[in-house]
Design a protein around this motif. Structure first.
Motif, PDB file in Angstrom:
ATOM      1  N   TRP A 213      32.783  54.999  40.420  1.00  0.00           N
ATOM      2  CA  TRP A 213      32.851  54.676  38.991  1.00  0.00           C
ATOM      3  C   TRP A 213      33.807  55.591  38.186  1.00  0.00           C
ATOM      4  CZ3 TRP A 213      31.802  57.127  34.396  1.00  0.00           C
ATOM      5  CH2 TRP A 213      31.800  56.303  33.261  1.00  0.00           C
ATOM      6  N   PRO A 214      33.755  56.926  38.388  1.00  0.00           N
ATOM      7  CA  PRO A 214      34.631  57.760  37.544  1.00  0.00           C
ATOM      8  C   PRO A 214      36.112  57.399  37.680  1.00  0.00           C
ATOM      9  CG  PRO A 214      32.946  59.111  38.583  1.00  0.00           C
ATOM     10  CD  PRO A 214      32.871  57.754  39.231  1.00  0.00           C
ATOM     11  N   TRP A 215      36.519  56.899  38.838  1.00  0.00           N
ATOM     12  CA  TRP A 215      37.906  56.481  39.027  1.00  0.00           C
ATOM     13  C   TRP A 215      38.122  55.040  38.586  1.00  0.00           C
ATOM     14  CZ3 TRP A 215      41.967  59.478  39.805  1.00  0.00           C
ATOM     15  CH2 TRP A 215      41.786  60.720  40.394  1.00  0.00           C
ATOM     16  N   TYR A 216      37.510  54.100  39.329  1.00  0.00           N
ATOM     17  CA  TYR A 216      37.839  52.677  39.120  1.00  0.00           C
ATOM     18  C   TYR A 216      37.072  52.087  37.941  1.00  0.00           C
ATOM     19  CZ  TYR A 216      40.307  53.351  43.422  1.00  0.00           C
ATOM     20  OH  TYR A 216      41.192  53.830  44.358  1.00  0.00           O
ATOM     21  N   GLY A 217      35.851  52.550  37.701  1.00  0.00           N
ATOM     22  CA  GLY A 217      35.096  52.077  36.537  1.00  0.00           C
ATOM     23  C   GLY A 217      35.792  52.497  35.259  1.00  0.00           C
ATOM     24  N   GLN A 218      36.169  53.761  35.211  1.00  0.00           N
ATOM     25  CA  GLN A 218      36.831  54.239  33.988  1.00  0.00           C
ATOM     26  C   GLN A 218      38.243  53.664  33.847  1.00  0.00           C
ATOM     27  OE1 GLN A 218      35.073  57.759  32.071  1.00  0.00           O
ATOM     28  NE2 GLN A 218      35.692  58.715  33.982  1.00  0.00           N
ATOM     29  N   LEU A 219      38.865  53.329  34.955  1.00  0.00           N
ATOM     30  CA  LEU A 219      40.185  52.683  34.877  1.00  0.00           C
ATOM     31  C   LEU A 219      40.058  51.337  34.160  1.00  0.00           C
ATOM     32  CD1 LEU A 219      43.209  52.765  35.823  1.00  0.00           C
ATOM     33  CD2 LEU A 219      42.474  51.441  37.815  1.00  0.00           C
ATOM     34  N   VAL A 220      39.079  50.516  34.563  1.00  0.00           N
ATOM     35  CA  VAL A 220      38.969  49.194  33.923  1.00  0.00           C
ATOM     36  C   VAL A 220      38.414  49.314  32.509  1.00  0.00           C
ATOM     37  CG1 VAL A 220      38.798  47.935  36.103  1.00  0.00           C
ATOM     38  CG2 VAL A 220      36.694  48.565  34.902  1.00  0.00           C
ATOM     39  N   LEU A 221      37.721  50.409  32.213  1.00  0.00           N
ATOM     40  CA  LEU A 221      37.244  50.624  30.835  1.00  0.00           C
ATOM     41  C   LEU A 221      38.354  51.168  29.935  1.00  0.00           C
ATOM     42  CD1 LEU A 221      33.695  52.103  31.584  1.00  0.00           C
ATOM     43  CD2 LEU A 221      34.232  49.810  30.724  1.00  0.00           C
ATOM     44  N   GLY A 222      39.535  51.345  30.503  1.00  0.00           N
ATOM     45  CA  GLY A 222      40.696  51.741  29.701  1.00  0.00           C
ATOM     46  C   GLY A 222      40.794  53.226  29.427  1.00  0.00           C
ATOM     47  N   ARG A 223      40.128  54.042  30.263  1.00  0.00           N
ATOM     48  CA  ARG A 223      40.118  55.485  30.003  1.00  0.00           C
ATOM     49  C   ARG A 223      41.081  56.271  30.880  1.00  0.00           C
ATOM     50  NH1 ARG A 223      33.711  55.674  30.176  1.00  0.00           N
ATOM     51  NH2 ARG A 223      33.276  54.580  28.247  1.00  0.00           N
ATOM     52  N   GLN A 224      41.839  55.558  31.737  1.00  0.00           N
ATOM     53  CA  GLN A 224      42.724  56.274  32.652  1.00  0.00           C
ATOM     54  C   GLN A 224      44.167  55.847  32.455  1.00  0.00           C
ATOM     55  OE1 GLN A 224      41.076  58.614  34.734  1.00  0.00           O
ATOM     56  NE2 GLN A 224      40.620  57.424  36.545  1.00  0.00           N
ATOM     57  N   TYR A 225      45.026  56.794  32.226  1.00  0.00           N
ATOM     58  CA  TYR A 225      46.486  56.616  32.252  1.00  0.00           C
ATOM     59  C   TYR A 225      47.011  55.621  31.215  1.00  0.00           C
ATOM     60  CZ  TYR A 225      45.209  58.434  36.837  1.00  0.00           C
ATOM     61  OH  TYR A 225      44.637  59.160  37.857  1.00  0.00           O
ATOM     62  N   ALA A 227      46.565  52.537  31.030  1.00  0.00           N
ATOM     63  CA  ALA A 227      47.187  51.520  31.887  1.00  0.00           C
ATOM     64  C   ALA A 227      46.391  50.221  31.959  1.00  0.00           C
ATOM     65  CB  ALA A 227      47.344  52.095  33.307  1.00  0.00           C
ATOM     66  N   ALA A 228      45.418  50.050  31.063  1.00  0.00           N
ATOM     67  CA  ALA A 228      44.538  48.876  31.162  1.00  0.00           C
ATOM     68  C   ALA A 228      45.327  47.573  31.051  1.00  0.00           C
ATOM     69  CB  ALA A 228      43.458  48.949  30.088  1.00  0.00           C
ATOM     70  N   GLU A 229      46.233  47.522  30.089  1.00  0.00           N
ATOM     71  CA  GLU A 229      46.996  46.290  29.896  1.00  0.00           C
ATOM     72  C   GLU A 229      47.978  46.088  31.056  1.00  0.00           C
ATOM     73  OE1 GLU A 229      49.137  46.238  26.210  1.00  0.00           O
ATOM     74  OE2 GLU A 229      49.698  44.126  26.427  1.00  0.00           O
ATOM     75  N   PHE A 230      48.661  47.164  31.433  1.00  0.00           N
ATOM     76  CA  PHE A 230      49.657  47.085  32.503  1.00  0.00           C
ATOM     77  C   PHE A 230      49.033  46.541  33.796  1.00  0.00           C
ATOM     78  CE2 PHE A 230      52.077  49.213  35.980  1.00  0.00           C
ATOM     79  CZ  PHE A 230      53.329  48.675  35.720  1.00  0.00           C
ATOM     80  N   LEU A 231      47.811  46.981  34.076  1.00  0.00           N
ATOM     81  CA  LEU A 231      47.141  46.555  35.319  1.00  0.00           C
ATOM     82  C   LEU A 231      46.313  45.286  35.134  1.00  0.00           C
ATOM     83  CD1 LEU A 231      45.893  50.064  36.547  1.00  0.00           C
ATOM     84  CD2 LEU A 231      47.787  48.721  37.501  1.00  0.00           C
ATOM     85  N   ASP A 232      46.290  44.765  33.899  1.00  0.00           N
ATOM     86  CA  ASP A 232      45.492  43.570  33.581  1.00  0.00           C
ATOM     87  C   ASP A 232      44.055  43.744  34.084  1.00  0.00           C
ATOM     88  OD1 ASP A 232      44.767  41.084  32.668  1.00  0.00           O
ATOM     89  OD2 ASP A 232      45.526  40.012  34.428  1.00  0.00           O
ATOM     90  N   VAL A 233      43.440  44.860  33.674  1.00  0.00           N
ATOM     91  CA  VAL A 233      42.107  45.186  34.213  1.00  0.00           C
ATOM     92  C   VAL A 233      41.052  44.143  33.823  1.00  0.00           C
ATOM     93  CG1 VAL A 233      42.533  47.666  34.359  1.00  0.00           C
ATOM     94  CG2 VAL A 233      41.572  46.717  32.247  1.00  0.00           C
ATOM     95  N   ALA A 234      41.273  43.427  32.701  1.00  0.00           N
ATOM     96  CA  ALA A 234      40.276  42.447  32.244  1.00  0.00           C
ATOM     97  C   ALA A 234      40.091  41.324  33.259  1.00  0.00           C
ATOM     98  CB  ALA A 234      40.688  41.878  30.893  1.00  0.00           C
ATOM     99  N   SER A 235      41.083  41.131  34.134  1.00  0.00           N
ATOM    100  CA  SER A 235      40.958  40.036  35.102  1.00  0.00           C
ATOM    101  C   SER A 235      39.995  40.384  36.244  1.00  0.00           C
ATOM    102  CB  SER A 235      42.336  39.658  35.652  1.00  0.00           C
ATOM    103  OG  SER A 235      42.874  40.744  36.358  1.00  0.00           O
ATOM    104  N   TYR A 236      39.623  41.664  36.367  1.00  0.00           N
ATOM    105  CA  TYR A 236      38.671  42.053  37.423  1.00  0.00           C
ATOM    106  C   TYR A 236      37.265  42.037  36.817  1.00  0.00           C
ATOM    107  CZ  TYR A 236      43.100  43.382  39.463  1.00  0.00           C
ATOM    108  OH  TYR A 236      44.398  43.356  39.922  1.00  0.00           O
ATOM    109  N   LYS A 237      36.750  40.825  36.627  1.00  0.00           N
ATOM    110  CA  LYS A 237      35.543  40.632  35.813  1.00  0.00           C
ATOM    111  C   LYS A 237      34.299  41.276  36.427  1.00  0.00           C
ATOM    112  CE  LYS A 237      36.995  36.477  33.345  1.00  0.00           C
ATOM    113  NZ  LYS A 237      38.270  37.141  33.107  1.00  0.00           N
ATOM    114  N   ASN A 238      34.208  41.245  37.744  1.00  0.00           N
ATOM    115  CA  ASN A 238      33.021  41.826  38.381  1.00  0.00           C
ATOM    116  C   ASN A 238      33.066  43.351  38.337  1.00  0.00           C
ATOM    117  OD1 ASN A 238      31.974  39.195  39.323  1.00  0.00           O
ATOM    118  ND2 ASN A 238      33.885  39.217  40.495  1.00  0.00           N
ATOM    119  N   VAL A 239      34.259  43.904  38.471  1.00  0.00           N
ATOM    120  CA  VAL A 239      34.394  45.361  38.340  1.00  0.00           C
ATOM    121  C   VAL A 239      34.042  45.762  36.901  1.00  0.00           C
ATOM    122  CG1 VAL A 239      35.908  47.358  38.616  1.00  0.00           C
ATOM    123  CG2 VAL A 239      36.234  45.366  40.078  1.00  0.00           C
TER     124      VAL A 239
END
Ligand SMILES: N[C@@H](CCC(=O)N[C@@H](CS)C(=O)NCC(=O)O)C(=O)O
Length: 289
Positions: A213-225, A227-239
């Motif tokens: 979670w601290p890595w990938y959870g926080q990445l999709v929550l927009g707290r890392q780098y 980069a949320a928009e760049f990686l289109d994290v919203a498309s990983y709905k289950n994560v």
């Protein structure tokens, strides 16, 4: 400076800072740079860390153990300013010869037990307290699979993607492309797994979740780098569903605060020595230092 003109010499030599964000502390050799003892508090566990994703794994684990009633998991958490090179003090190197946070001392053992590498710390605490680790062989094996997956995968996210996207002195298409590809593949691995499972190991919240979670959870929550928009994290709905579920846990919120030296002052608890510190010693209450 461009990456298309560089020809590596026959033998690499350490001549100059590389312009990267951590150039002042990076060295090609290990060992201490200066003498300094680590401070010591009164609790059984002495944690020397920082609220990076690797550090937060351990503070979440301690806060979860305490919330679950394991009073023997009381700990003192001391910040290591890695930007100032404190991980190269003689005291720190004696605990972790690899000079990376987090580093833990179990003072209830004789002599003191030194534990480093975040997964080793999580596993040590899980076994020590019989918590957040399935007992059933198949479930425990799944938990280990995902714990080790995290340790093998996160360097591509942090040292690869994060470094070149956020910290390198200039933007280079080749490494950003390569590591973006890999990070998106990893997010897809998690997304497909979490489509069938509430947590990483079925319905049981385990050290696999606490590690990932601290890595990938926080990445999709927009707290890392950023980069949320760049990686289109919203498309990983289950994560995202899993990340939000874990983010809502009180122990996770407390774990994120410990040894945090940047950001919202109300989320910064520089040192943690007592459960009451969360209410009285955050930076909004004691003032910026
Ligand atoms: N595999 C290690 C990685 C630890 C790590 O890379 N820690 C970083 C902060 S997240 C660190 O201490 N960096 C300081 C340095 O590289 O000098 C673990 O999981 O504990």
């Amino acid at each position: 400076m461009t990456d298309t003109t560089y020809t590596p010499p026959k033998v690499w030599t350490w001549e100059k800072p590389n312009g990267g964000a951590f150039q002042s502390v990076n060295r090609p050799i290990s060992g201490p740079t200066h003498d300094a003892e680590l401070p010591r508090g009164k609790h059984p566990f002495q944690l020397h860390s920082l609220a990076t994703p690797n550090g937060v794994k351990v503070t979440i684990m301690f806060e979860e153990l305490l919330a679950a009633g394991h009073s023997g998991a009381e700990y003192d958490a001391w910040p290591i300013h890695i930007g100032n090179g404190e991980q190269f003090s003689s005291g720190f190197v004696a605990v972790n010869p690899n000079s990376k946070i987090p580093a833990l001392i179990d003072t209830t053992q004789s002599p003191d037990l030194h534990i480093f590498e975040s997964a080793s710390i999580l596993l040590y605490l899980a076994e020590r307290f019989g918590a957040f680790l399935p007992q059933d062989l198949a479930a425990k094996t799944q938990c280990m699979n995902w714990l080790f997956w995290q340790m093998g995968s996160a360097p591509y996210l942090g040292g690869g993607f994060g470094h070149f996207y956020a910290y390198a002195p200039y933007k280079m298409e080749y490494p950003i492309d390569r590591f973006t590809m890999e990070v998106k593949r990893q997010l897809d691995v998690l997304d497909k797994h979490l489509a069938q499972s509430q947590y990483m190991v079925g319905d049981e919240y385990t050290i696999a979740d606490i590690a990932i979670w601290p890595w990938y959870g926080q990445l999709v929550l927009g707290r890392q780098y950023d980069a949320a928009e760049f990686l289109d994290v919203a498309s990983y709905k289950n994560v995202m569903r899993w990340a939000e579920q874990i983010d809502a846990r009180d122990a996770v919120r407390r774990g994120r605060m410990v040894n945090r030296l940047h950001g919202d002052p109300a989320m910064q608890l520089h040192e943690r020595h007592d459960a009451s510190d969360f209410d009285t010693k955050t930076q909004d209450k004691v003032g910026q230092s």
